[in-house]
Scaffold this motif. Structure first.
Motif, mmCIF file in Angstrom:
data_model
loop_
_atom_site.group_PDB
_atom_site.id
_atom_site.type_symbol
_atom_site.label_atom_id
_atom_site.label_comp_id
_atom_site.label_asym_id
_atom_site.label_seq_id
_atom_site.Cartn_x
_atom_site.Cartn_y
_atom_site.Cartn_z
ATOM 1 N N CYS A 124 -7.786 5.084 5.880
ATOM 2 C CA CYS A 124 -6.713 5.346 4.924
ATOM 3 C C CYS A 124 -6.275 6.791 4.942
ATOM 4 O O CYS A 124 -5.100 7.091 4.766
ATOM 5 C CB CYS A 124 -7.190 4.958 3.532
ATOM 6 S SG CYS A 124 -8.687 5.805 3.090
ATOM 7 N N PHE A 125 -7.183 7.717 5.123
ATOM 8 C CA PHE A 125 -6.816 9.123 5.067
ATOM 9 C C PHE A 125 -5.784 9.465 6.137
ATOM 10 O O PHE A 125 -4.836 10.199 5.896
ATOM 11 C CB PHE A 125 -8.053 9.994 5.235
ATOM 12 C CG PHE A 125 -7.748 11.466 5.206
ATOM 13 C CD1 PHE A 125 -7.467 12.100 4.008
ATOM 14 C CD2 PHE A 125 -7.706 12.190 6.376
ATOM 15 C CE1 PHE A 125 -7.177 13.441 3.987
ATOM 16 C CE2 PHE A 125 -7.415 13.529 6.355
ATOM 17 C CZ PHE A 125 -7.154 14.164 5.154
ATOM 18 N N ILE A 126 -5.967 8.908 7.324
ATOM 19 C CA ILE A 126 -5.062 9.218 8.417
ATOM 20 C C ILE A 126 -3.660 8.717 8.101
ATOM 21 O O ILE A 126 -2.674 9.405 8.293
ATOM 22 C CB ILE A 126 -5.566 8.563 9.721
ATOM 23 C CG1 ILE A 126 -7.030 8.900 9.948
ATOM 24 C CG2 ILE A 126 -4.723 8.978 10.900
ATOM 25 C CD1 ILE A 126 -7.354 10.365 9.853
ATOM 26 N N LEU A 192 -1.952 2.767 -1.801
ATOM 27 C CA LEU A 192 -2.047 2.917 -0.351
ATOM 28 C C LEU A 192 -3.504 2.898 0.104
ATOM 29 O O LEU A 192 -3.854 2.261 1.102
ATOM 30 C CB LEU A 192 -1.376 4.226 0.088
ATOM 31 C CG LEU A 192 0.147 4.268 0.009
ATOM 32 C CD1 LEU A 192 0.639 5.685 0.229
ATOM 33 C CD2 LEU A 192 0.767 3.333 1.040
ATOM 34 N N TYR A 193 -4.343 3.604 -0.649
ATOM 35 C CA TYR A 193 -5.762 3.689 -0.273
ATOM 36 C C TYR A 193 -6.407 2.298 -0.289
ATOM 37 O O TYR A 193 -7.133 1.918 0.637
ATOM 38 C CB TYR A 193 -6.484 4.626 -1.232
ATOM 39 C CG TYR A 193 -7.805 5.133 -0.715
ATOM 40 C CD1 TYR A 193 -7.904 6.377 -0.126
ATOM 41 C CD2 TYR A 193 -8.970 4.378 -0.807
ATOM 42 C CE1 TYR A 193 -9.118 6.860 0.363
ATOM 43 C CE2 TYR A 193 -10.184 4.844 -0.328
ATOM 44 C CZ TYR A 193 -10.244 6.085 0.254
ATOM 45 O OH TYR A 193 -11.435 6.545 0.739
ATOM 46 N N VAL A 194 -6.145 1.541 -1.332
ATOM 47 C CA VAL A 194 -6.706 0.185 -1.457
ATOM 48 C C VAL A 194 -6.225 -0.695 -0.315
ATOM 49 O O VAL A 194 -7.004 -1.444 0.303
ATOM 50 C CB VAL A 194 -6.324 -0.433 -2.811
ATOM 51 C CG1 VAL A 194 -6.700 -1.914 -2.855
ATOM 52 C CG2 VAL A 194 -7.005 0.311 -3.943
ATOM 53 N N LYS A 195 -4.934 -0.599 -0.020
ATOM 54 C CA LYS A 195 -4.368 -1.429 1.048
ATOM 55 C C LYS A 195 -4.995 -1.101 2.384
ATOM 56 O O LYS A 195 -5.384 -1.986 3.150
ATOM 57 C CB LYS A 195 -2.858 -1.214 1.108
ATOM 58 C CG LYS A 195 -2.176 -2.028 2.209
ATOM 59 C CD LYS A 195 -0.680 -1.788 2.213
ATOM 60 C CE LYS A 195 -0.019 -2.603 3.327
ATOM 61 N NZ LYS A 195 1.441 -2.360 3.378
ATOM 62 N N LEU A 196 -5.129 0.185 2.668
ATOM 63 C CA LEU A 196 -5.636 0.599 3.968
ATOM 64 C C LEU A 196 -7.144 0.384 4.102
ATOM 65 O O LEU A 196 -7.652 0.211 5.208
ATOM 66 C CB LEU A 196 -5.266 2.063 4.216
ATOM 67 C CG LEU A 196 -3.747 2.275 4.308
ATOM 68 C CD1 LEU A 196 -3.402 3.739 4.121
ATOM 69 C CD2 LEU A 196 -3.228 1.780 5.640
#
Length: 486
Positions: A124-126, A192-196
Motif C-alpha cells: 500500500c505504501f508504494i 486506500l490502505y485497506v484496499k491495497l
C-alpha cells in the motif's frame, strides 16, 4: 508480458523519472505548489511510458520508496522530531533541476501506449506514493505527512476513543468514523490502505477502543478482531468431507443456505489469499472450491455476510499451507491443484495418518513416467454405483445433479480414475492438514518405487504388493477369511 530489455538510455530515463517522483512526493505542500508545472510535465511523461518502461519505472520506484519508508520509521522513533521537512537527497534534487536535459523519449513512443493494469502486491505504501501527486492538493498532505499518518505520528495530543462500526460498513465509512473520532487524519488514505492491503472482507463491526498514536497496521489488526457482543454459531467440519457437506452444515446451522455458500465459495473473488492465485482453472472440475475448504471448527457470526464466512474457512487453508509446503509441491513436479487432488484421494483411501504416506507412495508410483499401472483406479472416484461405497461421483456429484444420468459426461470421464490416466480433474474432498503433510512424505515410505497395489481388511490392516498377481492373491485370501470389505 513478453520480456523486452530496455536500452541503457531508456533505463536511465525511467530511473530518473522515479527519482524525480520520490523527490516531489517528499516535498512539503508549500513547495509542491511551486513545482505545479513540473508535476504536470512528470504526469505527461509517465503517461507516455510503454509497458516495458513502466515495469522498470515501478521497480525503481519500489526500491526508492522502501528507502523513504525506512527513513520515515527512523524519524518516528526519534525522541526529538525534526524541525526541517524531509528534503530530497542532493543527487535527486540535481536530477530534478536537470530534468530538461534528460534523454528524450524514443520517437516510436510518440503515441500514448495502452494503459497498463496496475499490479497488486507492491504494497500500500508504494501505491500511496504513486497517488500523492494526484491527491496532495485535494487533501493537503505531502509525503512526510503521509508517512506520519501511516506510522501513527499524527500530533502531540493523543486522542483515545471508542469507535462504533456498523454492520456492512465499507472502508471509507469506517475511515470517516475514525477521522471524526480523531484517530486518523484522512479517511481517504485509510480507504486506500485497506484496499491495497486486501483486508476489507476481514473488517468486523462493533465497538473498538483505538488511539491516534496507533499505526494503520495496528488499527487494522484491532478492527479485524471479532467483538464478544456478537452472537456466534459454532460449526465443525470433519476432515475429508466434500464441499456440498460443508454447505449443508452451514445451512443446518442457520447461517446461510447451502446454495448461497457454494455460490460464493465457487464464484467469489478470494485473490487476497495466496492459494487462490495458484489454483488450476480446469473446465472439467466439479467445484472450484473443492479441496480448499479447510476442515476445522469455526465460530461464525449470526447475520454475517456469506463471503466473510467462506473467507474465514479459506483463510485457515491459506494459513496452514506454508511456504515450505509450496516448495515441496514444486519439488514433486505438481501444481497446487494436482497436489490437493492427490491429498484428497489419500485422505479418502487411507483415512488415519498411519498409512497416508504409504498410500501416497503407491499412487505416486502409478503416476510416474512409464508406470506399468498408469491409472489410479481408486474406488473413491470411479464408475461404481454403490451407495455403501465411498465414491465421490456416485455419492456427491450424482445427487447434486439429481441422479447419475444427469451428470455431464465430461465430469464422469474426468473423475473416473479407472478411465482417466493420472489424476482426476480436481480434488474429491477437503483433506486435513495431516493428510496433506503425509502426502508430501510419500518418498519416505518403504513402498515408494515399485509397489503399485494395496488393499485393506475389515480390521484396518493395509497390505501392499508389487504385482497384480500378488494383489489378487491377497484379495482372495481376505475373502476366504471373511475380512474383505463389502
Amino acid at each position: 508480458m513478453d520480456e523486452k530489455r530496455l536500452s541503457p538510455k531508456e533505463q536511465e530515463y525511467v530511473e530518473k523519472l522515479a527519482q524525480v517522483y520520490i523527490a516531489l512526493a517528499q516535498l512539503p505542500a508549500e513547495q509542491q505548489k511551486e513545482y505545479a508545472e513540473k508535476i504536470q510535465e512528470l504526469r505527461h511523461r509517465l503517461d507516455r511510458l510503454t509497458p516495458e518502461q513502466k515495469q522498470a519505472y515501478d521497480e525503481k520506484l519500489y526500491e526508492l520508496a522502501q528507502q523513504v519508508r525506512a527513513k520515515g520509521k527512523v524519524s518516528q522513533a526519534s525522541s526529538e522530531p525534526k524541525k526541517e521537512p524531509l528534503q530530497p537527497e542532493p543527487q535527486v534534487q540535481e536530477q530534478w533541476q536537470t530534468q530538461e536535459d534528460s534523454p528524450e523519449e524514443p520517437e516510436e513512443y510518440e503515441d500514448e501506449p495502452p494503459k497498463k493494469k496496475k499490479k497488486k502486491g507492491r504494497g500500500c505504501f508504494i501505491v500511496l506514493l504513486l497517488l500523492l501527486v494526484i491527491i496532495f492538493a485535494a487533501i493537503g498532505l505531502g509525503g512526510t505527512l503521509v508517512l506520519r499518518e501511516l506510522n501513527g505520528s499524527r500530533g502531540q495530543v493523543i486522542e483515545k476513543a471508542t469507535v462504533e462500526v456498523e454492520q456492512g460498513a465499507g472502508p471509507l465509512t469506517i475511515g470517516q468514523a475514525l477521522e471524526e473520532a480523531g484517530i486518523i487524519q484522512s479517511a481517504q488514505i485509510f480507504r486506500l490502505y485497506v484496499k491495497l492491503e486486501g483486508v476489507a472482507p476481514a473488517l468486523q463491526y462493533g465497538s473498538f477502543e483505538l488511539s491516534s498514536d496507533m499505526t494503520y497496521d495496528e488499527i487494522l489488526e484491532v478492527l479485524q478482531q471479532p467483538q464478544d457482543n456478537r452472537d456466534t454459531v459454532r460449526v465443525t467440519f470433519p476432515e475429508g468431507i466434500p464441499a456440498v457437506q460443508f454447505a449443508q452444515r452451514m445451512e443446518e446451522a442457520g447461517l446461510c443456505t447451502a446454495e448461497e455458500f457454494l455460490d460464493v465459495a465457487n464464484n467469489g473473488d478470494f485473490s487476497q489469499f495466496t492459494f487462490w492465485n495458484k489454483r488450476d482453472e480446469n473446465p472439467n472440475q466439479f467445484m472450484a472450491c473443492e479441496g480448499y475448504l479447510f476442515p476445522d471448527t469455526y465460530d461464525f457470526f449470526v447475520g454475517d455476510d456469506v463471503y466473510n464466512m467462506v473467507a474465514k474457512i479459506y483463510g485457515e487453508f491459506d494459513k496452514k499451507f506454508t511456504e515450505e509446503m509450496y516448495q515441496k509441491v514444486d519439488e514433486m513436479g505438481f501444481t497446487l491443484s494436482e497436489f490437493v487432488t492427490l491429498a484428497s484421494i489419500v485422505q479418502e483411501e487411507a483415512g488415519g495418518a498411519e498409512h497416508q504416506a504409504d498410500v501416497a507412495a503407491v499412487f505416486m508410483n502409478r503416476l510416474a513416467e512409464n508406470s506399468p499401472v498408469p491409472r489410479l483406479e481408486s474406488n473413491c472416484a470411479s464408475y461404481i454405483k454403490n451407495d455403501n461405497d465411498n465414491n465421490y461421483i456416485n455419492n456427491t456429484i450424482a445427487p447434486y445433479y439429481g441422479g447419475w444420468d444427469n451428470i455431464p459426461q465430461n465430469i464422469i470421464d474426468n473423475y473416473d480414475t479407472y478411465n482417466v490416466a493420472g489424476l482426476p480433474a480436481g480434488p474429491i474432498s477437503n483433506p486435513g492438514l495431516e493428510a496433506m503433510t503425509n502426502t508430501l512424505k510419500y518418498a519416505e515410505s518403504p513402498y515408494y518405487g515399485d509397489y503399485y497395489f494395496f488393499v485393506t481388511d475389515t480390521l484396518g490392516n493395509y497390505y501392499f504388493n508389487k504385482t497384480a498377481e500378488e494383489h489378487q492373491a491377497q484379495v482372495d485370501k481376505q475373502k476366504a477369511e471373511g475380512t474383505m470389505p463389502g
